[in-house]
Design a protein around this motif. Structure first.
Motif, PDB file in Angstrom:
ATOM      1  N   GLY A 143     -19.038 -25.733  51.339  1.00  0.00           N
ATOM      2  CA  GLY A 143     -20.139 -24.788  51.357  1.00  0.00           C
ATOM      3  C   GLY A 143     -20.324 -24.226  49.956  1.00  0.00           C
ATOM      4  N   VAL A 144     -21.537 -23.759  49.694  1.00  0.00           N
ATOM      5  CA  VAL A 144     -21.862 -23.217  48.369  1.00  0.00           C
ATOM      6  C   VAL A 144     -22.639 -21.918  48.540  1.00  0.00           C
ATOM      7  N   GLN A 145     -22.358 -20.961  47.676  1.00  0.00           N
ATOM      8  CA  GLN A 145     -23.253 -19.814  47.519  1.00  0.00           C
ATOM      9  C   GLN A 145     -23.835 -19.900  46.115  1.00  0.00           C
ATOM     10  N   TRP A 146     -25.153 -19.960  46.043  1.00  0.00           N
ATOM     11  CA  TRP A 146     -25.847 -19.900  44.741  1.00  0.00           C
ATOM     12  C   TRP A 146     -26.094 -18.429  44.469  1.00  0.00           C
ATOM     13  N   SER A 147     -25.360 -17.893  43.498  1.00  0.00           N
ATOM     14  CA  SER A 147     -25.518 -16.480  43.182  1.00  0.00           C
ATOM     15  C   SER A 147     -26.231 -16.325  41.846  1.00  0.00           C
ATOM     16  N   THR A 148     -27.094 -15.302  41.799  1.00  0.00           N
ATOM     17  CA  THR A 148     -27.773 -14.979  40.533  1.00  0.00           C
ATOM     18  C   THR A 148     -27.386 -13.558  40.113  1.00  0.00           C
ATOM     19  N   GLY A 149     -26.159 -13.182  40.419  1.00  0.00           N
ATOM     20  CA  GLY A 149     -25.690 -11.814  40.183  1.00  0.00           C
ATOM     21  C   GLY A 149     -25.533 -11.453  38.710  1.00  0.00           C
ATOM     22  N   PRO A 150     -25.126 -10.195  38.467  1.00  0.00           N
ATOM     23  CA  PRO A 150     -25.088  -9.621  37.110  1.00  0.00           C
ATOM     24  C   PRO A 150     -24.207 -10.366  36.104  1.00  0.00           C
ATOM     25  N   ILE A 151     -23.207 -11.107  36.547  1.00  0.00           N
ATOM     26  CA  ILE A 151     -22.358 -11.814  35.554  1.00  0.00           C
ATOM     27  C   ILE A 151     -23.181 -12.784  34.717  1.00  0.00           C
ATOM     28  N   LEU A 152     -24.317 -13.238  35.280  1.00  0.00           N
ATOM     29  CA  LEU A 152     -25.134 -14.227  34.552  1.00  0.00           C
ATOM     30  C   LEU A 152     -25.922 -13.585  33.415  1.00  0.00           C
TER      31      LEU A 152
END
Ligand code: FMN
Length: 201
Positions: A143-152
């Motif tokens: 499974g994958v979560q595509w995250s666009t959170g603040p670390i980027l």
């Protein structure tokens, strides 16, 4: 005529894939590197206009994960402790534990064209690549979560990868692992075709 390819049920794959927020423990169910390579192989065959191939990937190892975990936990604790009574340290610790439980992490970046039209198309191409990656992962029980959170957005992440944010934009953190049965089923719904399609004479 080519021989017909063996049929896999693509629609079933598209419909069953879900974003995963929980993973099986990587101690009990480690992710074999070749399965990640299969996902990357799928990603690099995504459509992309003028063959710009704008995607770049970073697979994090122990050292880089430790640095990123601190960036993740700091960002999360700063945000959460603003509107909650729990202390910064408490949120920081919880975030660190959450991040450490993610079995594998791949960051995805888009090489930025100076041409805004190309840049927009390149983002679309990168999104196609990520979806190819996610589908290939799902087909291998990952499974994958595509995250666009603040670390980027954090300059420290760019320093960690040794990249210049004017030249490459980080567009996704892919959190990957063997699927926990609880893969956010509430999102298993979409508008029916009649609602999204207009048929013209
Ligand atoms: C461009 C993009 C950005 C996303 N960013 C996040 C994110 O930051 N955090 C997150 O939990 N999920 C993120 N997602 C996943 C979506 O929330 C998820 O796809 C949606 O809830 C539908 O669920 P499903 O993938 O299970 O069908 C993102 C998806 C896309 C396409």
């Amino acid at each position: 005529m080519h021989d017909p390819l063996p049929q896999i049920d693509l629609l079933e794959l598209f419909q069953s894939r879900r974003t995963c927020y929980r993973f099986a423990s990587s101690k009990d169910f480690p992710v074999a590197f070749h399965t990640l390579e299969n996902c990357l192989e799928a990603a690099r065959w995504a459509p992309n206009h003028k063959l710009t191939q704008p995607w770049r990937f970073w697979h994090l190892g122990t050292k880089s994960r430790t640095v990123l975990a601190d960036i993740y936990a700091e960002n999360r604790a700063s945000k959460k402790s603003l509107d909650d009574s729990e202390s910064y340290d408490c949120f920081y610790q919880k975030a660190l534990e959450k991040f450490s439980a993610i079995p594998e992490i791949i960051l995805v970046g888009q090489v930025l064209s100076e041409n805004p039209v190309v840049q927009k198309e390149d983002y679309a191409a990168c999104a196609c690549a990520i979806q190819n990656f996610q589908l290939m992962a799902w087909n291998q029980s990952l499974g994958v979560q595509w995250s666009t959170g603040p670390i980027l957005k954090d300059p420290r992440t760019y320093r960690l990868l040794g990249i210049d944010s004017d030249r490459i934009e980080l567009i996704g953190a892919l959190y990957i692992g063997h699927r926990d049965p609880d893969c956010s089923q509430p999102n298993a719904k979409r508008k029916p075709i009649e609602e999204i399609l207009t048929r013209l004479d």
